[in-house]
Design a protein around this motif. Structure first.
Motif: not given
Length: 341
Positions: A100, A141, A143, A199, A280, A282-285, A296, A298, A300
């Motif tokens: 994070t 993208d 990470g 990460s 975050r 690594a989660e793309g958000r 939020e 992201s 996606e």
């Protein structure tokens, strides 16, 4: 009273050629134009800015050119290099850990663009935009996430506004190590602290026009680069107090960022907290946070739109050992330090 309303926008600008970025930036051009220094308004200055950009950010030159065409304003191409702009000074606290990147951005609300941008210039990037296409913080993208704080020393030299440097790192780098290596070669005009997260690791570095890049042993940063911090600077910025607080709370404690001393109320001095961001990568958000509000975004599920939020709202603060709430402690502002854009 510190409580006030501020509208934030989320904008998907793609590669910058379909008019969405141009319309947004043209509407802000009178304010943006004011960033240019006197040197940046001369033909010689424009040539120097272009040469500096081509030398240090060659991958972004085609993007710069197509954005300048879209912007279509005199001096727009020079402005977009962010190589000859007036210095700006801000607050901010940030920390990385456990995948994070958590930060508070402290500034004058009237001078903060407040635009969350999803772009795809060289690769997908989401971040809080300022100064045309610069970034206050963001992720890509691959990470990687990055964030800035002012380094606390009022010196200025040749180089770029750090906003475009963060954009460049996210457009061209996939890891912390790669970004730090590139950052070491780029001149930055004023002292800045940059925290980078991927990460595998977290790194905070100090940069500036008068120092080489310095990798610190910390995963967090406030608004100083050297200790001890002068007493007057600490009274004004509370940088050491905030650094101790964020180090104690950690990168997972978003609620701590909404309480003093990390949440600041000095909006008239340009040091009030404008937003909190929790990346975050690594989660793309990323989640942008205000008292009583979260938004939020992201890769996606990026959602364009706008939200009007309350900043400066008083969350219930913890009591300090003496029994007084941290929010009730006196906060002395020194008139010898001023925040400006």
């Amino acid at each position: 009273m510190s409580e006030r309303q501020m509208t934030f926008r989320a904008l998907d600008i793609g590669d910058g050629t379909d008019g969405r970025w141009a319309s947004h930036t043209q509407a802000r051009w009178p304010a943006a134009e004011g960033w240019l220094s006197e040197e940046g308004r001369t033909p010689e200055g424009a040539q120097r800015a272009r040469a500096l950009f081509e030398t240090h950010m060659p991958e972004l030159v085609p993007v710069l050119d197509r954005l300048a065409v879209q912007l279509d304003r005199p001096g727009g191409d020079t402005f977009l290099t962010l190589a000859l702009v007036r210095p700006f000074f801000s607050g901010c606290t940030q920390i990385g850990g456990n995948g994070t990147l958590l930060r508070n951005y402290d500034f004058s609300p009237e001078e903060c663009e407040g635009t969350i941008v999803s772009s795809h210039f060289l690769r997908p990037v989401i971040g809080m935009q300022d100064a045309g296409w610069g970034l206050l913080d963001g992720m890509n993208d691959a990470g990687l996430a990055v964030s800035l704080t002012f380094g606390g020393r009022f010196v200025h030299g040749p180089g770029f506004a750090v906003l475009i440097v963060l954009r460049y790192l996210l457009e061209t780098c996939a890891t912390v190590d790669e970004a730090v290596a590139r950052l070491a070669t780029i001149p930055v005009a004023i002292p800045q602290n940059i925290t980078l997260v991927d990460s595998e690791q977290v790194v905070t570095v100090h940069v500036g026009p008068d120092i080489p890049l310095t990798v610190t042993p910390d995963t967090c940063a406030a608004n100083h680069q050297h200790a001890p911090v002068p007493e007057e600077q600490e009274r004004f910025s509370r940088t050491q107090e905030r650094l101790r607080a964020v180090r104690a709370s950690g990168a997972d404690d978003v609620e701590a960022m909404l309480r003093p001393p990390l949440y600041q109320y000095s909006y008239d001095e340009g040091l009030g907290t404008v937003y909190t961001a929790a990346y975050r990568p690594a989660e793309g958000r990323v989640t942008y946070v205000w008292p009583g509000e979260r938004w939020e975004q992201s890769f996606e599920g990026f959602t364009p739109g706008s939200r009007t939020v309350t900043i400066g709202g008083r969350a219930v603060p913890p009591a300090d050992p003496a029994g007084a709430s941290l929010a009730d402690r006196p906060h002395t502002i020194s008139s010898s330090f001023q925040s400006s854009v």
